[in-house]
Design a protein around this motif. Sequence first.
Motif, PDB file in Angstrom:
ATOM      1  N   GLU A  33       0.832  -1.212   0.000  1.00  0.00           N
ATOM      2  CA  GLU A  33       0.000   0.000   0.000  1.00  0.00           C
ATOM      3  C   GLU A  33       0.866   1.261   0.000  1.00  0.00           C
ATOM      4  OE1 GLU A  33      -4.092  -1.321   2.254  1.00  0.00           O
ATOM      5  OE2 GLU A  33      -2.266  -1.260   3.463  1.00  0.00           O
ATOM      6  N   GLU A  78       2.163   1.639  -3.540  1.00  0.00           N
ATOM      7  CA  GLU A  78       1.125   2.176  -4.432  1.00  0.00           C
ATOM      8  C   GLU A  78       0.903   3.670  -4.196  1.00  0.00           C
ATOM      9  OE1 GLU A  78      -0.169   0.605  -7.047  1.00  0.00           O
ATOM     10  OE2 GLU A  78       1.158  -1.049  -6.515  1.00  0.00           O
ATOM     11  N   SER A  79       0.932   4.094  -2.926  1.00  0.00           N
ATOM     12  CA  SER A  79       0.732   5.521  -2.632  1.00  0.00           C
ATOM     13  C   SER A  79       1.890   6.350  -3.177  1.00  0.00           C
ATOM     14  CB  SER A  79       0.549   5.761  -1.128  1.00  0.00           C
ATOM     15  OG  SER A  79       1.763   5.606  -0.415  1.00  0.00           O
ATOM     16  N   ALA A  97       1.463   6.686  -6.882  1.00  0.00           N
ATOM     17  CA  ALA A  97       0.462   7.722  -7.192  1.00  0.00           C
ATOM     18  C   ALA A  97       1.069   9.115  -7.022  1.00  0.00           C
ATOM     19  CB  ALA A  97      -0.763   7.561  -6.293  1.00  0.00           C
ATOM     20  N   ALA A 155       1.012   6.078   3.859  1.00  0.00           N
ATOM     21  CA  ALA A 155       0.121   5.753   2.744  1.00  0.00           C
ATOM     22  C   ALA A 155      -0.916   6.851   2.551  1.00  0.00           C
ATOM     23  CB  ALA A 155      -0.557   4.402   2.972  1.00  0.00           C
ATOM     24  N   ASP A 156      -1.551   7.305   3.639  1.00  0.00           N
ATOM     25  CA  ASP A 156      -2.569   8.364   3.535  1.00  0.00           C
ATOM     26  C   ASP A 156      -1.975   9.658   2.998  1.00  0.00           C
ATOM     27  OD1 ASP A 156      -4.513   6.663   4.493  1.00  0.00           O
ATOM     28  OD2 ASP A 156      -4.587   7.534   6.506  1.00  0.00           O
ATOM     29  N   TYR A 199      -0.992   9.310  -0.769  1.00  0.00           N
ATOM     30  CA  TYR A 199      -2.209   9.255  -1.591  1.00  0.00           C
ATOM     31  C   TYR A 199      -2.908  10.610  -1.629  1.00  0.00           C
ATOM     32  CZ  TYR A 199      -2.782   4.278  -2.727  1.00  0.00           C
ATOM     33  OH  TYR A 199      -2.651   3.018  -3.252  1.00  0.00           O
ATOM     34  N   ASP A 211      -4.684  11.798   0.967  1.00  0.00           N
ATOM     35  CA  ASP A 211      -5.868  11.764   1.829  1.00  0.00           C
ATOM     36  C   ASP A 211      -5.706  12.669   3.043  1.00  0.00           C
ATOM     37  OD1 ASP A 211      -6.945   9.922   0.091  1.00  0.00           O
ATOM     38  OD2 ASP A 211      -6.357   8.189   1.296  1.00  0.00           O
ATOM     39  N   TRP A 217      -1.525  17.724  -4.445  1.00  0.00           N
ATOM     40  CA  TRP A 217      -2.815  17.315  -3.879  1.00  0.00           C
ATOM     41  C   TRP A 217      -3.710  18.473  -3.483  1.00  0.00           C
ATOM     42  CZ3 TRP A 217      -2.755  12.843  -5.666  1.00  0.00           C
ATOM     43  CH2 TRP A 217      -1.743  11.934  -5.461  1.00  0.00           C
TER      44      TRP A 217
END
Length: 118
Positions: A7, A10-11, A14, A78-79, A82, A84, A116
């Motif tokens: 994860e 993946e973040s 991104a 991860a957050d 991403y 978030d 972001w």
Amino acid sequence: MMATHREITESLRAFTDGYNANQRLIMMNRDWDRIILVKADDLDSEHTLTLRNGELTMREGGVDHPDLTVMADSEILADMFYGDITPTEPYMNGSLRIIGSEDDIVRLDFISMLIWGE
């Protein structure tokens, strides 16, 4: 809660894709070559972000002498990568640690805002 190494990968993918899709960021950072170690402190997970001539690449695994080190638990990493959460609150409460020069830390924060938003 904990994120997995996958994860985090993946973040970061991104984040890297978002960075490289932003021509303004590429131009702004073409003279800022840095190696950034991203390390989870709750599981065995390290990634290296390399910024060269404005282009950002990511690979799994660490590096011995990074210019910047970004450390937090896996969920925060991860957050954050991403988009978030912003890095501001975890940085202020001490759950996100960034080791490097003050100029580099400010630049990294500015990059994440451009990718972001606020």
